[in-house]
Design an enzyme around this catalytic site. Structure first.
Site, PDB file in Angstrom:
ATOM      1  N   ASP A  40       0.563  -1.341  -0.061  1.00  0.00           N
ATOM      2  CA  ASP A  40       0.132   0.061  -0.021  1.00  0.00           C
ATOM      3  C   ASP A  40       0.550   0.954  -0.137  1.00  0.00           C
ATOM      4  OD1 ASP A  40      -3.948   0.560   0.428  1.00  0.00           O
ATOM      5  OD2 ASP A  40      -1.715   2.367   0.875  1.00  0.00           O
ATOM      6  N   HIS A  53     -10.776   7.282   6.540  1.00  0.00           N
ATOM      7  CA  HIS A  53     -12.018   7.803   7.268  1.00  0.00           C
ATOM      8  C   HIS A  53     -13.063   7.955   6.627  1.00  0.00           C
ATOM      9  CE1 HIS A  53     -12.986   9.012   2.530  1.00  0.00           C
ATOM     10  NE2 HIS A  53     -12.020   8.913   2.582  1.00  0.00           N
ATOM     11  N   HIS A 223     -18.023  12.930  -0.411  1.00  0.00           N
ATOM     12  CA  HIS A 223     -19.658  12.860   0.814  1.00  0.00           C
ATOM     13  C   HIS A 223     -19.457  13.936   1.549  1.00  0.00           C
ATOM     14  CE1 HIS A 223     -18.626  10.009   2.199  1.00  0.00           C
ATOM     15  NE2 HIS A 223     -20.070  10.196   3.019  1.00  0.00           N
ATOM     16  N   TYR A 277     -27.721  10.723   7.445  1.00  0.00           N
ATOM     17  CA  TYR A 277     -26.502   9.921   8.160  1.00  0.00           C
ATOM     18  C   TYR A 277     -26.417  10.016   8.922  1.00  0.00           C
ATOM     19  CZ  TYR A 277     -22.182   9.123   6.272  1.00  0.00           C
ATOM     20  OH  TYR A 277     -21.238   9.254   5.902  1.00  0.00           O
ATOM     21  N   TYR A 563     -28.603 -27.281 -26.968  1.00  0.00           N
ATOM     22  CA  TYR A 563     -28.742 -26.035 -25.852  1.00  0.00           C
ATOM     23  C   TYR A 563     -27.884 -26.715 -24.063  1.00  0.00           C
ATOM     24  CZ  TYR A 563     -30.888 -23.677 -21.623  1.00  0.00           C
ATOM     25  OH  TYR A 563     -30.652 -22.911 -20.685  1.00  0.00           O
ATOM     26  N   ASP A 576     -26.494 -19.706 -20.097  1.00  0.00           N
ATOM     27  CA  ASP A 576     -26.967 -20.980 -20.853  1.00  0.00           C
ATOM     28  C   ASP A 576     -26.550 -20.553 -22.547  1.00  0.00           C
ATOM     29  OD1 ASP A 576     -28.703 -18.753 -20.769  1.00  0.00           O
ATOM     30  OD2 ASP A 576     -30.132 -19.842 -20.611  1.00  0.00           O
TER      31      ASP A 576
END
Length: 849
Positions: A40, A53, A223, A277, A563, A576
């Site tokens: 990372d 966060h 946001h 929220y 099929y 299918d």
């Protein structure tokens, strides 16, 4: 966790040590995978991405089964780990429309197995949430196992309980792809050769994909979130609830992240009428808002994951908090919160931020194997679902079967290869991401259709369809007619057989759909199948390759059609398909539209030997389904080929001319009527439509839309991949044993044999309503003796049989014809009965005539 330099070689590299990357690494470890490396660009475990966060609120209930299932798995995993506050969640209603929506919430939760969902009165809401102004609400939906994850502690737990090696402050600068395969991940701290790699960078998903030459449609959006100063009204909060026990120093936005470490002591809440929220933070309260104009972030301008580079993105924009800037609402977030939670009106804010999360064009995650062999995606996933998707990805990578402990899962709606070819264009996916952001809290109607980026993919029949008043829906980016206004006159003809559909079930429907259905049963219709795809399989060994990939015996003669199914290693249904043998080394494999080509064609491409070429002809052919009792008469007028039953039998194919148009004609029908699929090169499509239309005027040939197709195929019990069948069902459960030949050797055979020997626990059955003509909506619970035993996979009105039809999977002991059940839909309980299938033309007199 390791603090040394990453190794030069690993079996698996996971890029991103947030919620998803850590979950994938943990679950790979649990499955016994070795030599897994996680890198990372931020410090560990507090990487600085959205995983640390985010407020960590987890509302589990969704209209999507897989989203609900992954959320519930995540809540149980993190609860057992001790990093989850199970305080419950309450979704509020401030309008009658929202109360209706909350009733749907109860039905979805019941259908998908969430424990004890219930509706609350305003008084019951304020017993749980005393800060809520009771006069502002009509009620609430309560899910007792909702809650909040402590993100930092959860990441630390994953690291400590995984056998993977983690390396922080390592930036990935390139990915080496050779011959379509991942070979290495290049970092600023060296090159890591690998066999497989997982992209779990979420906010940076588009940028990471670009390193491998992939246009992943991952759109970042901001946001807002604020945390108040301590409030007197919350002074009695239990400060030990949910406090951060990691003991970690928290870099980055210290104010907001330190506030995040304090857990809620009351249920988490949201006011979806105003896109808000909230949750308590000890004796403070956090307030989150989507109630502002969409704040898109250029996916190429995310920068690195550092406090300095993110400051311009996450800086709090006060105008979006205090002014009614959202085009769908007349109140700002601040005003709406002041009314709902009056105690917050004068509160000072201890922390504020604009956080980032991401959306795909359809709002669902992008998960699974990419076009690059060995490269996997785990993107567009929230904390809420991260544990579940980490488990699914790990199982998929290790065992070839995407699954949770409860069983295989359906991947049609989440597969990273489901996106249409244009979806990777930045303006397109950013705009569609904006729309999905808008819809997070919207009451999205059944059959909702976007209004932007329309007309991108059109069939050669598009001009004729426009002239006929087609009502276009999008499918895989294609414009597909749902019904035609030119057929409005048929409604009067069949008025006594077309019941009205009221309320939510009647939205975005038309009586014309029923009229087109009935007309096709009596006359002849043309259906645009251009969204369906043909896959050409050619070369030395093509037949042997398809025999290995297909569950049925496809060792057939030239001109035969069969099929079959494509199965994964677990014996579950990937697709299918219809297999057509054109000659000894040339086969045409046809499959449905929507997201099928990238997933199904990609599966064949990935497994084809060097001597076999697989070509996905997604736009190369235009196709008309010509169906109805008069279809033979019409087709014979247009061709010199013999189309009699004796010379052109059911499930056979011929290469013929229809007028001047070269066509591969298949004697197959998806609606249960006599008919053909006519596959022509795209440049001939317009002439094919004209030829059939002109020749059939006196036969009253009509165009037919997707609405009629759906109701007709349900009457016949024909399956639709991604709806009735998916990777969570096997052929026996799906009622398709005739598509399996256990005497052949195919992918998934051993698992399917084991499943058959163990016994089939669930199987699909049709239901008909006992005394109602209402249409049942998908995801609604099917109840027996007060317990949910299944849910509606698909429903429609059967205009030919005069009954409302729904399909569901039920435990075997309840799957016998005649069993009484109840369906809960839109707050009503409907009596229904299990029926044998097919419901229409059981003797196949019409299709074989």
């Amino acid at each position: 966790m390791s603090s040394t330099k990453p190794p030069t070689k690993a079996k698996t590299v996971v890029i991103g040590a947030g919620a998803v990357g850590c979950s994938v690494a943990y679950h790979l470890s649990e499955l016994g995978a070795e030599d897994v490396v996680v890198v990372d660009q931020g410090p560990l475990p507090v990487t600085g991405g959205s995983s640390v966060h985010a407020p960590g609120i987890m509302f589990q209930t969704s209209p999507s089964k897989i989203q609900t299932k992954t959320a519930h798995y995540t809540s149980r995993l993190l609860s057992d780990a001790g990093v989850y506050d199970e305080v419950g969640g309450i979704e509020l209603a401030r309008s009658e429309e929202r109360m209706d929506f909350l009733r749907r919430r109860v039905e979805w939760a019941t259908a998908y197995g969430l424990p004890e969902p219930e509706l609350l009165s305003p008084e019951e809401v304020t017993e749980h949430l005393p800060l809520v102004n009771e006069e502002e609400i009509l009620g609430g939906y309560y899910s007792p196992t909702d809650g909040r994850v402590d993100g930092i502690s959860a990441l630390q737990w994953y690291v400590e309980h995984s056998s993977a090696d983690f390396y922080g402050n390592v930036e990935v600068t390139d990915m080496e792809v050779t011959g379509g395969e991942i070979g290495a991940v290049v970092t600023d701290d060296g090159r890591i050769e690998c066999d497989r790699c997982v992209i779990a960078t979420n906010n940076w998903g588009y940028q990471t994909g670009q390193l491998a030459g992939l246009d992943l449609p991952i759109a970042p959006v901001e946001h807002q979130y604020v945390v108040t100063e301590p409030m007197e009204e919350l002074a009695d909060a239990d400060s030990n609830v949910g406090e951060n026990t990691s003991g970690l120093d928290v870099p980055g936005n210290r104010d907001i992240q330190e506030q995040m470490s304090e857990g809620p002591h009351r249920p988490v809440g949201r006011d979806q009428d105003h896109s808000l929220y909230f949750r308590t933070h000890g004796d403070a309260i956090g307030l989150g808002s989507y109630n502002h104009e969409t704040l898109s972030v250029d996916p190429e301008a995310m920068g690195t994951n550092t406090e300095e580079s993110q400051a311009s993105v996450r800086g709090f924009t006060e105008e979006h908090w205090t002014k009614p800037t959202h085009r769908y609402r007349d109140k700002s977030a601040k005003q709406a919160f002041d009314e709902l939670l009056p105690a917050t009106a004068d509160a000072e804010y201890a922390a504020t931020e604009n956080g980032i999360f991401v959306f795909t064009p359809d709002g669902m995650p992008a998960v699974g194997p990419t076009e690059v062999d060995g490269l996997w995606s785990g993107l567009a996933i929230w904390w809420t679902h991260s544990g579940g998707y980490g488990r699914i990805i790990a199982e998929w990578m290790e065992n070839g079967v995407p699954r949770l402990p409860s069983g295989p899962v359906d991947t049609g709606g989440i597969h990273v290869r489901r996106f249409e070819p244009h979806a990777g264009e930045k303006d397109y996916f950013v705009d569609r991401g904006d729309t999905r952001y808008e819809q997070v809290y919207m009451n999205v109607e059944p059959r909702w259709q976007p209004d932007d980026h329309r007309g991108l993919r059109t069939s050669p029949f598009y001009a004729q369809q426009q002239a006929l008043g087609a009502e276009f829906y999008q499918s895989g980016g294609w414009e597909t007619p749902q019904w035609y206004e030119s057929n409005a006159d048929l409604v009067d003809r069949y008025a006594d057989r077309i019941p009205e559909q009221d309320g939510w079930q009647g939205i975005n429907r038309s009586a014309i759909e029923g009229a087109e259905h009935l007309h096709t049963r009596e006359k002849v219709s043309m259906f645009d199948m251009t969204t369906f795809s043909s896959i050409m399989v050619e070369g030395d060994g093509a037949g042997e390759f398809l025999q290995r990939m297909c569950s049925n015996d496809v060792d057939i003669e030239d001109g035969q059609v069969r099929y079959s199914l494509l199965l994964n290693e677990g014996g579950n249904i990937l697709a299918d398909v219809t297999v057509v043998r054109l000659d000894s080394e040339e086969y045409m494999v046809t499959t449905g539209g929507g997201n099928s080509p990238g997933i199904h064609g990609g599966w064949l491409e990935d497994h084809a030997p060097e001597t076999v070429s697989v070509t996905i002809e997604e736009s190369a052919r235009s196709t008309i389904g010509l169906w109805g009792p008069k279809s033979r008469l019409l087709l014979q007028r247009c061709t010199n080929a013999d189309v009699s039953d004796e010379d052109f039998g059911y499930f056979t194919a011929k290469q013929i001319y229809v007028g001047e148009v070269p066509v591969v004609a298949l004697r197959v029908s998806y609606v249960g009527e006599l008919g053909w699929e006519l596959w022509a090169p795209s440049e001939y499509g317009q002439r094919l439509w004209e030829t059939l239309s002109e020749a059939g005027r006196d036969l009253d040939v009509r165009p037919m839309g997707g609405g009629a197709l759906e109701s007709m195929r349900l009457e016949k019990g024909f399956r639709l991949w991604g709806t009735d069948i998916d990777t969570d069902s096997n052929p026996y459960e799906a009622g398709l044993p005739f598509a399996v030949d256990m005497d052949t050797d195919f992918v998934g055979r051993e698992a399917l044999q084991a499943a058959r020997e163990d016994g089939i626990d669930d199987r699909i059955v049709p239901l008909t309503l006992d005394d109602s003509t209402d249409v049942m909506l998908s995801g609604r619970p099917v109840m027996i003796d007060g317990e949910a035993q299944g849910y509606v996979q698909a429903g429609d009105y059967g205009y030919s049989i005069g009954e409302s039809v729904a399909y569901t999977y039920l435990p075997d002991e309840y799957a016998e014809a005649g069993t009484s059940v109840q369906i809960r839909c839109e707050g009503e309980t409907y009596d229904a009965t299990v029926r044998g299938e097919p419901l229409f033309d059981a003797e196949r007199d019409k299709i074989l005539r």
